[in-house]
Enzyme design. Structure first.
Site, PDB file in Angstrom:
ATOM      1  N   HIS A  48       0.854  -1.088  -0.059  1.00 24.10           N
ATOM      2  CA  HIS A  48       0.075   0.038   0.021  1.00 24.10           C
ATOM      3  C   HIS A  48       0.860   1.432  -0.214  1.00 24.10           C
ATOM      4  O   HIS A  48       0.526   2.236  -0.606  1.00 24.10           O
ATOM      5  CB  HIS A  48      -0.764   0.004   1.068  1.00 24.10           C
ATOM      6  CG  HIS A  48      -1.544   1.177   1.608  1.00 24.10           C
ATOM      7  ND1 HIS A  48      -1.508   2.053   2.575  1.00 24.10           N
ATOM      8  CD2 HIS A  48      -2.639   1.730   1.139  1.00 24.10           C
ATOM      9  CE1 HIS A  48      -2.187   3.150   2.539  1.00 24.10           C
ATOM     10  NE2 HIS A  48      -3.008   2.963   1.525  1.00 24.10           N
ATOM     11  N   GLU A  51       2.159   1.918  -3.523  1.00 22.14           N
ATOM     12  CA  GLU A  51       1.243   2.702  -4.382  1.00 22.14           C
ATOM     13  C   GLU A  51       1.105   4.127  -4.168  1.00 22.14           C
ATOM     14  O   GLU A  51       1.093   4.757  -5.130  1.00 22.14           O
ATOM     15  CB  GLU A  51      -0.323   1.938  -3.873  1.00 22.14           C
ATOM     16  CG  GLU A  51      -1.579   2.537  -4.623  1.00 22.14           C
ATOM     17  CD  GLU A  51      -2.566   2.923  -3.577  1.00 22.14           C
ATOM     18  OE1 GLU A  51      -2.953   3.984  -3.488  1.00 22.14           O
ATOM     19  OE2 GLU A  51      -3.064   1.837  -2.895  1.00 22.14           O
ATOM     20  N   HIS A  52       1.164   4.504  -2.990  1.00 20.68           N
ATOM     21  CA  HIS A  52       1.094   5.941  -2.423  1.00 20.68           C
ATOM     22  C   HIS A  52       2.392   6.723  -3.210  1.00 20.68           C
ATOM     23  O   HIS A  52       2.278   7.634  -3.817  1.00 20.68           O
ATOM     24  CB  HIS A  52       1.182   6.389  -1.215  1.00 20.68           C
ATOM     25  CG  HIS A  52       0.008   6.077  -0.491  1.00 20.68           C
ATOM     26  ND1 HIS A  52      -0.275   7.163   0.332  1.00 20.68           N
ATOM     27  CD2 HIS A  52      -0.994   5.176  -0.300  1.00 20.68           C
ATOM     28  CE1 HIS A  52      -1.491   7.085   0.885  1.00 20.68           C
ATOM     29  NE2 HIS A  52      -1.986   5.815   0.540  1.00 20.68           N
ATOM     30  N   GLU A 128      -2.993   7.761   8.025  1.00 17.82           N
ATOM     31  CA  GLU A 128      -4.264   6.894   7.559  1.00 17.82           C
ATOM     32  C   GLU A 128      -4.400   5.663   8.467  1.00 17.82           C
ATOM     33  O   GLU A 128      -5.541   5.310   8.636  1.00 17.82           O
ATOM     34  CB  GLU A 128      -3.635   6.460   6.223  1.00 17.82           C
ATOM     35  CG  GLU A 128      -4.940   5.717   5.558  1.00 17.82           C
ATOM     36  CD  GLU A 128      -4.578   5.341   3.861  1.00 17.82           C
ATOM     37  OE1 GLU A 128      -5.320   4.715   3.160  1.00 17.82           O
ATOM     38  OE2 GLU A 128      -3.422   5.643   3.449  1.00 17.82           O
TER      39      GLU A 128
END
Length: 410
Positions: A48, A51-52, A128
Site C-alpha cells: 500500500h 502505491e502511494h 491513515e
C-alpha cells in the site's frame, strides 16, 4: 454481440478490453498481482505504501505534473491496494485513452521513489493507519482477518502497522518494487469506447519491458483455523461492535454463487432477515449486514452489527438463533428466487458503469485466467437451486465453527 478481446504481449503483460457502443468514456486499469499477502513481517504495509509513492515523481513527471496530466483533461487518476492486488486506474473521455495509458505506464515503470517524498509519505500513511484505528467499524475487520487467518498471509492488514511503516527505506521500497512489479504479474483491463488494437499500440509504446519467466499469480496456503472469541477494548465508544464470522471457500469454488445468494437474503438491504429482525422488530441496532469475501485460496463469511454495549449480547443471541433456525428449516424456494433476482439486477445495473466493467475484466482474468462474461455470470446465478443455497447454509453456519470479534468500551 460480445466485444471482449484478450491479448498477451511479448513482454508477458495481459491485455483485456471490452468495447461498449453508445458511450464516450473509457475506464483503464493497470492491475498488478501484489498485495498485503505478499509481505513478510518486516514489510507489513509496503504494498500500500508503494502505491502511494508512485505518485511522488517519475522520470518524466514530477508530482504536480502527475496530478494535472489527466485531471486537467477532466479525467480521474487513482489507485487502490487490497490483500492480493494493486490497481492504478483512470476514467475519462475516449479521446484521452492514449494519455491515460502513458501516465499510468509511467507511474509503474519509471518511479523515482525520492527520499524526501518517501519520508513525507511515511507520515501520511501513519495518519491513515491512525484514522483506521479510530474507526471501529473499519478496524474490526483488520482484527477479524488477523485472528481468523492467524498463520495465513491474508492476516496482513493492507495499511500495515505503524512500527513497520516507520522503518521503510528507499532501499526496501526499491527492492520490493523490483521483486513484484514484473510484466508477467500485470493485467491491463479497459472498458468503454475503445479499440483493442489501438490500446495495444499505446501500451507497447509506453510500457516497454523484457519478458521474464512466468510465475504463478498466487501460492496457496492452508489456513489453520481454530474458532475464537476476541474482545478489543477501546475507551470512549458509545457503541459496541461485533462480527460473527467463519472461513469459507475461494474465488473459484462452485459454492460461491449459492453463498452470494444467501448473503443477499441474510443481510443485504432493508428486506434482509437480519435487518428486519434486529432493527425493525427488536430495535436493537442501527446498522447490521452480512458479507462474503473471496480470495485466491480462501474466503470468509460473516455478520457485522453495532449497538449499545448493554444490548450486544442480546443482538448476538438473536443472530445465532436465526442461524439455528435457518440450519434446521432452510430457505424457501420463493426467498431464493427473489434473492437471485436482486443479485442479478444489482450486477446488471452496475455494468452500466464502465469502471465496474473494467474491474470485472481485471478480476476475472486474475482469478480465473479467462474472461467470464456477464451472460455467463447470470447463467451461473440462474443455475443456483434452493438445495444449493441450503447446503451452503448448513456448511457456513455451523455454530462450532463461528468466531467472534468485539470492539467496545467494555
Amino acid at each position: 454481440m460480445i466485444n471482449i478481446k484478450k491479448t498477451q504481449l511479448k513482454s508477458g503483460i495481459t491485455v483485456v478490453t471490452e468495447r461498449i457502443e453508445g458511450v464516450r468514456s473509457i475506464s483503464l486499469g493497470f492491475w498488478v498481482v501484489v498485495g498485503s499477502r505478499n509481505e513478510n513481517k518486516e514489510e507489513k504495509g509496503i504494498s500500500h505504501f508503494i502505491e502511494h509513492t508512485f505518485f511522488k515523481g517519475t522520470k518524466k513527471r514530477d508530482p504536480k505534473e502527475i496530478a494535472r496530466a489527466l485531471e486537467s483533461k477532466g479525467a480521474t487518476l487513482d489507485a487502490f491496494t487490497s490483500k492480493e492486488v494493486t490497481c492504478f486506474y483512470s476514467r475519462g473521455l475516449d479521446t484521452h485513452l492514449k494519455l491515460a495509458t502513458d501516465v499510468i505506464s509511467d507511474l509503474i515503470k519509471n518511479p523515482l521513489f525520492p527520499e524526501k517524498e518517501l519520508k513525507k509519505e511515511i507520515g501520511v500513511v501513519t495518519e491513515e493507519i491512525k484514522d483506521n484505528e479510530d474507526s471501529p467499524e473499519r478496524y474490526i475487520f483488520d482484527l477479524l482477518f488477523r485472528k481468523i487467518f492467524v498463520k495465513h498471509p491474508l492476516a496482513n492488514s493492507v495499511l500495515g502497522e505503524r512500527e513497520y511503516i516507520k522503518r521503510l527505506t528507499r532501499r526496501k521500497v526499491s527492492s520490493y518494487f523490483k521483486k513484484w512489479y514484473n510484466p508477467d504479474r500485470i493485467v491491463i483491463a479497459a472498458s468503454g469506447y475503445l479499440r483493442h488494437k489501438e490500446l495495444l499500440r499505446y501500451i507497447e509504446s509506453s510500457y516497454k519491458a523484457k519478458k521474464i519467466p512466468e510465475s504463478a499469480f498466487f501460492t496457496p496456503v492452508i489456513n489453520q483455523y481454530k474458532p475464537f472469541s476476541f474482545k478489543f477494548k477501546k475507551k470512549g465508544l458509545f457503541q459496541a461492535h461485533l462480527i460473527l464470522a467463519t472461513p469459507t471457500f475461494d474465488y473459484n469454488d462452485s459454492r460461491r454463487y449459492p453463498l452470494l445468494v444467501f448473503d443477499t437474503i441474510l443481510g443485504d438491504g432493508m428486506s434482509s432477515i437480519l435487518f428486519q429482525k434486529l432493527r425493525e422488530e427488536k430495535a436493537l441496532v442501527y446498522q447490521v449486514f452480512s458479507f462474503a469475501d473471496f480470495f485466491s485460496d480462501a474466503g470468509i463469511f460473516g455478520v457485522y452489527l453495532a449497538c449499545d454495549p448493554v444490548k450486544i449480547e442480546d443482538a448476538k443471541r438473536i443472530v445465532i438463533k436465526e442461524f439455528r433456525r435457518l440450519m434446521k428449516k432452510g430457505l424457501t424456494k420463493k426467498a431464493v428466487s427473489e434473492a437471485k433476482v436482486r443479485l442479478k439486477a444489482r450486477l446488471i445495473i452496475g455494468q452500466e458503469n464502465t469502471s465496474n466493467r473494467m474491474i470485472r475484466l481485471g478480476r476475472s482474468e486474475i482469478y480465473r485466467r479467462k474472461i467470464i462474461t456477464m451472460d455467463e455470470i447470470i447463467t451461473s446465478i440462474n443455475k443456483v437451486t434452493t438445495g444449493d443455497v441450503n447446503d451452503v447454509v448448513r456448511d457456513v453456519l455451523q455454530e462450532e465453527r463461528l468466531s467472534f470479534v468485539y470492539i467496545g468500551d467494555f
